[in-house]
Design an enzyme around this catalytic site. Structure first.
Site, PDB file in Angstrom:
ATOM      1  N   ARG A   1      35.601  56.611  39.086  1.00  0.00           N
ATOM      2  CA  ARG A   1      34.510  55.895  39.773  1.00  0.00           C
ATOM      3  C   ARG A   1      34.848  55.620  41.232  1.00  0.00           C
ATOM      4  O   ARG A   1      34.062  55.924  42.137  1.00  0.00           O
ATOM      5  CB  ARG A   1      34.239  54.577  39.046  1.00  0.00           C
ATOM      6  CG  ARG A   1      33.178  53.689  39.677  1.00  0.00           C
ATOM      7  CD  ARG A   1      33.334  52.259  39.190  1.00  0.00           C
ATOM      8  NE  ARG A   1      34.590  51.663  39.642  1.00  0.00           N
ATOM      9  CZ  ARG A   1      35.131  50.560  39.127  1.00  0.00           C
ATOM     10  NH1 ARG A   1      34.548  49.960  38.097  1.00  0.00           N
ATOM     11  NH2 ARG A   1      36.264  50.076  39.609  1.00  0.00           N
TER      12      ARG A   1
ATOM     13  N   GLU B   1      43.003  44.353  26.337  1.00  0.00           N
ATOM     14  CA  GLU B   1      41.848  44.793  25.560  1.00  0.00           C
ATOM     15  C   GLU B   1      41.323  46.163  25.969  1.00  0.00           C
ATOM     16  O   GLU B   1      40.473  46.738  25.275  1.00  0.00           O
ATOM     17  CB  GLU B   1      40.706  43.764  25.690  1.00  0.00           C
ATOM     18  CG  GLU B   1      39.894  43.825  26.967  1.00  0.00           C
ATOM     19  CD  GLU B   1      40.543  43.176  28.180  1.00  0.00           C
ATOM     20  OE1 GLU B   1      39.899  43.120  29.240  1.00  0.00           O
ATOM     21  OE2 GLU B   1      41.701  42.729  28.065  1.00  0.00           O
TER      22      GLU B   1
ATOM     23  N   CYS C   1      42.384  37.957  33.177  1.00  0.00           N
ATOM     24  CA  CYS C   1      42.315  38.524  34.523  1.00  0.00           C
ATOM     25  C   CYS C   1      41.756  37.508  35.531  1.00  0.00           C
ATOM     26  O   CYS C   1      42.360  36.476  35.748  1.00  0.00           O
ATOM     27  CB  CYS C   1      41.549  39.835  34.517  1.00  0.00           C
ATOM     28  SG  CYS C   1      41.881  40.843  35.995  1.00  0.00           S
TER      29      CYS C   1
ATOM     30  N   HIS D   1      44.918  43.398  31.156  1.00  0.00           N
ATOM     31  CA  HIS D   1      43.783  43.787  30.317  1.00  0.00           C
ATOM     32  C   HIS D   1      44.280  44.465  29.050  1.00  0.00           C
ATOM     33  O   HIS D   1      44.075  45.669  28.845  1.00  0.00           O
ATOM     34  CB  HIS D   1      42.860  44.731  31.085  1.00  0.00           C
ATOM     35  CG  HIS D   1      42.009  44.063  32.107  1.00  0.00           C
ATOM     36  ND1 HIS D   1      40.899  43.305  31.780  1.00  0.00           N
ATOM     37  CD2 HIS D   1      42.108  44.020  33.467  1.00  0.00           C
ATOM     38  CE1 HIS D   1      40.341  42.837  32.889  1.00  0.00           C
ATOM     39  NE2 HIS D   1      41.050  43.260  33.923  1.00  0.00           N
TER      40      HIS D   1
ATOM     41  N   SER E   1      44.576  45.936  36.346  1.00  0.00           N
ATOM     42  CA  SER E   1      43.637  46.491  37.319  1.00  0.00           C
ATOM     43  C   SER E   1      43.104  45.325  38.151  1.00  0.00           C
ATOM     44  O   SER E   1      42.102  44.705  37.806  1.00  0.00           O
ATOM     45  CB  SER E   1      42.489  47.214  36.610  1.00  0.00           C
ATOM     46  OG  SER E   1      41.551  47.694  37.542  1.00  0.00           O
TER      47      SER E   1
ATOM     48  N   LYS F   1      46.112  47.781  45.198  1.00  0.00           N
ATOM     49  CA  LYS F   1      45.636  47.410  43.870  1.00  0.00           C
ATOM     50  C   LYS F   1      46.736  47.582  42.833  1.00  0.00           C
ATOM     51  O   LYS F   1      47.423  48.607  42.801  1.00  0.00           O
ATOM     52  CB  LYS F   1      44.432  48.279  43.504  1.00  0.00           C
ATOM     53  CG  LYS F   1      43.760  47.905  42.176  1.00  0.00           C
ATOM     54  CD  LYS F   1      42.529  48.775  41.943  1.00  0.00           C
ATOM     55  CE  LYS F   1      41.796  48.373  40.675  1.00  0.00           C
ATOM     56  NZ  LYS F   1      40.588  49.184  40.442  1.00  0.00           N
TER      57      LYS F   1
END
Length: 310
Positions: A249, A237, A142, A235, A192, A163
């Protein structure tokens, strides 16, 4: 895999609940095996979550791994207890004379800032340069991928109008590369991020190979130096609920955030996510360890030092 971890690392108990085998340091020391040494520079704000995500994937191999965690000197994380950092993380000064078989450098919540304005940029590039001389193969993830491409190859990053957030389908540009052994023709990856690198800039650099991309999310993976460096913009992972936690969030903070694309069943946040990236994530890390770390790592210190001239 026998993954050698420090006792009481939170990831151990969390992953045991998932029926994933990890090994504490006392048990691993009884085995007469030279483990692969892997170091993780963890720049993510939720350190324990990222540790657990990476240990989960590194554990899916018959190889034994000794894992170290590295932190930025003088930078105090806001979301991780200082006791945890002191117990499980090392400063660069304590490892700079060592050699590692593999390294993982994570993303960081600084992507909207110019690289040189990041408070720890000088230490980051020092670690990047050190990795070239002291590590057999490094995964940049990232923001770290964008930073590495910029530092080594002058590849710029660009802000996105919205985003890049969700699960996106990718294709293989180099399907015979060992990093993709066992992959399907199409596979999914979580993204992200608010910035991107572009394929035309990657293709301008002869030292870089564009390995995988997506019609929706753009560049996913580039390789350099015969696999001694991988730059990964997504990502893989991430655990199943990470995008959900990020969405909740930001929504609770009143930030502008769209529902993560291709993530919830029927695109409904009240329903669970559809996990479609986990199998390829395991393959990615297993292939990296086997074909670019274990198969390529030198077996004596003099051979390791010769890598400094490559």
């Amino acid at each position: 895999m026998p993954l050698k971890l420090k006792e009481k690392l939170p990831a151990i108990e969390l992953l045991k609940k998932e029926n994933i085998f990890v090994m504490d340091s006392l048990r691993a020391d009884k085995q007469d095996i030279r483990p692969l040494k892997v170091i993780v520079l963890n720049l993510m704000p939720l350190k324990i979550t990222t540790e657990t995500d990476l240990v989960r994937l590194l554990s899916n191999s018959p190889l034994q791994i000794e894992l170290d965690f590295l932190k930025i000197k003088g930078h105090t994380p806001k979301n991780t207890p200082i006791e945890h950092m002191k117990a499980f993380y090392r400063d660069f000064d304590s490892v700079c004379g060592q050699y590692y078989d593999g390294m993982i450098i994570t993303g960081a919540p600084v992507e909207m800032m110019p690289f040189e304005e990041v408070s720890y940029w000088n230490e980051i590039v020092q670690i990047f340069d050190w990795a070239r001389r002291h590590v057999t193969s490094t995964l940049y993830i990232c923001w770290a991928a964008q930073a590495g491409l910029y530092h080594f190859y002058n590849v710029p990053k660009y802000p996105l109008s919205a985003k890049m957030f969700g699960i996106f389908k990718h294709i293989l540009n180099e399907p015979k590369n060992p990093i993709f052994r066992g992959f399907d023709d199409e596979f999914y990856v979580p993204h992200s991020r608010h910035t991107e690198v572009r394929r035309e800039d990657i293709l301008k650099v002869p030292q870089l190979t564009l390995l995988s991309e997506s019609d929706e999310s753009g560049v996913y993976m580039a390789m350099a130096r015969g696999g001694r460096e991988f730059f990964i913009t997504g990502h893989s992972e991430y655990s199943p609920r990470t995008l959900h936690d990020e969405y909740v969030r930001d929504k609770n903070k009143g930030l502008p955030i769209a529902i993560p694309r291709n993530y919830y069943r029927n695109d409904d946040p009240e329903q669970p996510p559809v996990v479609r990236w986990r199998g390829h994530a395991h393959l990615l890390f297993t292939n990296w360890l086997n074909y670019f770390v274990y198969q390529e790592t030198p077996f004596d210190i003099e051979t390791v030092k010769e890598l400094e001239n490559l």
